[in-house]
Design an enzyme around this catalytic site. Structure first.
Site, PDB file in Angstrom:
ATOM      1  N   GLU A  86      14.210  11.008  -1.658  1.00  0.00           N
ATOM      2  CA  GLU A  86      14.478  10.666  -2.964  1.00  0.00           C
ATOM      3  C   GLU A  86      14.836  11.665  -3.897  1.00  0.00           C
ATOM      4  O   GLU A  86      15.755  11.631  -4.837  1.00  0.00           O
ATOM      5  CB  GLU A  86      13.671   9.670  -3.484  1.00  0.00           C
TER       6      GLU A  86
ATOM      7  N   HIS B 153       6.627  -2.442  -2.922  1.00  0.00           N
ATOM      8  CA  HIS B 153       7.907  -2.783  -2.918  1.00  0.00           C
ATOM      9  C   HIS B 153       8.155  -3.640  -4.064  1.00  0.00           C
ATOM     10  O   HIS B 153       9.455  -4.240  -4.141  1.00  0.00           O
ATOM     11  CB  HIS B 153       8.420  -3.387  -1.450  1.00  0.00           C
TER      12      HIS B 153
END
Lengths: 356, 331
Positions: free
Chosen positions: B66, B135
């Site tokens: 990321e 999540h």
């Protein structure tokens, strides 16, 4: 690994050429340019330390001892290349075209110090460690996508190799074959922590193996080794052969910044010894003397011209108009948001009232 | 002269896909980067079919990294591209936080406009879909607090497409939060081709004089349901979908709360330091003398977003919002 990645020299400590294949490319003109930039960066660096001590600029990051790394690599660039420097690389930035005045303004806490010189792709210095590596990989990939022959050089220190962004940047560049040179200045200390606490690896260059890219270990105090190996790495980048990791082994004589005292964490005798034996400027002088390029009068003239340039830059810094607080508000977005516009208006009105 | 516009009936995630396709066609400098966005079309299929249509050079599967691909996208944005980065889930953005906070958001300010970072970071966010842990975060306030970033959070397919196109055309970095709970919750008529929804403008979804209910993203349907129930009890709510979280639509919020004098803010995220607190401050700054009751906040709790067995208790519900509406109206 030290055998697989030996420290390469083109010129030894005595100023003798040890890699003769480069001899033809070492012209008197190149040597004189290198010498001028070395003197210019060292003189400027010392001046900044002195300005900091006088309270005329803020905390300063000296690079004395690392001039060959910065000057040699910057001279290897083409005008259209990109430079991603750290806060210790103003020697490289100055050599590539950033003015001394701008450099001084940066250390005086002025945003104007980050404005790139006209036509030059010098991004402002990176202050967090290693964050510039993925960005340099991306900027390089963008050049590749545009189909140019431009390359990117990105600077970082030995401590940066412990950061995740070191891996992420090299990995991205290697996967996408981006035209970027990862130029590591291994000055062997990250503030106070020696390299043996950063890694068990014997070299930084060997880390290139993990990315299947060339890794080259050079003597960072040998300006010829820095210049020619950087130039070759840049050429590979331009020719579509992807990234290179260069480890330039060097030493900073002084403190990490003017706010720390290196005698707390290392023996200053080591710096003294290195200054007397492996100094990058002394080495080039020895070469010039050996080759018959040396001219005392010319060297004095170089020093005098540099002194004058530095003094002029300091005078420009002193004359610079004082910081305009409106600048804080005006460049956050292309168009200020209402929160910023309101805050600016309210603050400026209040300030004018106070001064009024 | 107006021309008839063809429309398609799309879900929110299809509208995102349509916006990306529209902009990949429209501008050569638009490029998508992210994990699994190529052949796989993204874990939510937001980029379905785009690599096949535009090629591997424009829809780029990156390493699982990321900070790396966000940093690389910043470098590309510095060098003439308009990257649109996909973070698979907002809860996975934190490795890239430094790249965004320290570089993307402040490059323009640091260089007085000489270097800019026109990029979009897309991230599905929020709970309510029985996802594995980590999540389900909705940490938009980490980014609304970040000077130099715009933060957008659409609640409908039409707005998702128009705002994403506006974000891609914006000269500054934008975080684009997609409520995954609403990805396929309903369909809407969405115009074909290019159109934009203005960044910084909220939308009034329901008119009422008794109370203002403010929500965004996945909380908009929750707020609407509560407003419907309130209407049956004779309480009529103005319901505002913020759409943009930074900069907030001050004018619409102020006009509504000055009319109603009572406000309920519905926020999925943790209470402390959340966007709702900023909205309370905005109401305080603009409309203090109009208030007839303290501003109520219905929020998640100051606990880590829980495992999904607990998410129905963590998330604001229409019943909790209705309770807050009644309390505010009866104050």
């Amino acid at each position: 690994m030290e055998r697989q990645f030996p420290i390469r020299q083109i010129m030894d400590e005595q100023g003798r050429i040890v890699e003769h294949e480069y001899r033809g490319q070492i012209t008197e003109e190149l040597v004189m340019a290198m010498y001028r930039h070395l003197i210019r960066t060292r003189t400027f660096d010392r001046k900044c330390v002195s300005l900091q001590r006088q309270g005329r600029i803020g905390p300063y990051v000296p690079f004395e001892g690392q001039e060959a790394c910065q000057v040699g690599s910057a001279l290897a660039l083409e005008d259209e290349d990109w430079m991603f420097p750290t806060y210790r690389d103003h020697g490289a930035m100055m050599t590539f075209g950033r003015t001394l005045t701008q450099t001084l303004l940066y250390w005086k806490g002025r945003t104007e110090g980050c404005i790139p010189p006209q036509g030059k792709k010098i991004v402002p210095p990176y202050v967090p460690i290693a964050t510039q590596l993925p960005q340099a990989a991306g900027a390089a990939y963008a050049e590749k996508r545009k189909g140019t022959k431009n390359a990117v050089i990105v600077y970082f220190g030995d401590g940066a190799t412990s950061e995740g962004d070191f891996h992420e940047g090299l990995n991205f560049a290697s996967v996408f074959n981006a035209p970027v040179v990862f130029f590591n200045q291994n000055n062997q200390y990250a503030i106070s922590v020696p390299i043996t606490r950063q890694m068990k690896s014997k070299t930084i260059a060997q880390k290139a193996l993990a990315y299947d890219i060339p890794g080259i270990r050079i003597d960072g105090n040998d300006i010829f080794a820095v210049y020619f190996h950087t130039k070759q790495a840049l050429e590979r980048a331009r020719n579509g052969e992807g990234p290179t990791l260069i480890e330039a082994v060097t030493w900073r004589y002084g403190a990490h910044t003017t706010s720390d005292d290196p005698s707390k964490y290392r023996d200053q005798e080591e710096s003294k010894r290195r200054r007397e034996t492996t100094d990058p400027i002394m080495r080039l002088e020895r070469f010039m003397q050996r080759e018959g390029f040396w001219d005392e009068n010319w060297a004095n003239d170089v020093q005098e011209r540099v002194n004058a340039e530095v003094e002029q830059a300091v005078a420009e810094m002193d004359r610079y108009p004082s910081a305009n607080p409106e600048d804080m508000f005006d460049y956050v977005f292309a168009e200020p948001t209402w929160t910023i516009a309101e805050q600016k208006q309210a603050y400026m009105e209040w300030k004018r009232g106070m001064e009024g | 002269m107006t021309t008839a516009v063809n429309t398609k009936t799309l879900t929110l995630v299809q509208a995102v896909n349509d916006a990306l396709r529209t902009m990949l066609k429209e501008r050569d400098d638009v490029i998508l980067l992210g994990e699994d966005i190529g052949k796989n079309g993204g874990v939510f299929r937001a980029t379905e079919g785009l690599q096949a249509e535009f090629g591997e050079d424009r829809v780029i599967d990156t390493p699982l990294s990321e900070a790396g691909f966000t940093g690389a996208a910043i470098g590309m944005a510095l060098n003439g591209f308009r990257p649109v980065v996909e973070i698979q889930f907002l809860g996975f953005i934190y490795p890239a936080y430094e790249q965004i906070m320290t570089h993307a958001a402040r490059m323009r300010a640091r260089t007085m406009g000489h270097f800019t970072v026109p990029m979009v970071i897309r991230a599905p966010y929020g709970a309510g879909v029985r996802a594995p842990e980590i999540h389900s975060d909705s940490t938009e306030a980490l980014f609304t607090h970040m000077p130099g970033m715009k933060v957008i959070c659409p609640a409908s397919p039409y707005d998702a497409k128009g705002l994403l196109i506006a974000a891609i055309e914006d000269p500054d970095p934008v975080l684009f939060l997609e409520p995954m709970r609403s990805y396929r919750a309903f369909r809407e008529e969405v115009p074909e081709g290019k159109y934009t929804v203005e960044i910084g403008k909220a939308k009034k979804l329901r008119e009422g004089d008794d109370v203002t209910v403010i929500a965004w993203g996945a909380m908009v349907p929750v707020a609407l349901k509560a407003a419907e129930s309130a209407a049956k009890k004779g309480i009529h709510a103005d319901v505002i979908d913020l759409r943009t979280l930074y900069p907030l639509d001050k004018d619409m919020i102020a006009a509504s709360v000055q009319k109603t004098g009572r406000t309920v803010i519905v926020q999925e995220a943790h209470a402390t330091g959340g966007l709702a607190s900023d909205i309370v401050a905005l109401i305080n700054d603009t409309s203090f003398l109009y208030q007839k009751a303290p501003v109520a906040r219905v929020t998640g709790f100051d606990v880590p977003v829980p495992f999904f067995a607990y998410e129905d208790d963590y998330l604001p519900t229409p019943a909790r919002v209705l309770h807050a509406i009644e309390k505010t109206v009866n104050f």
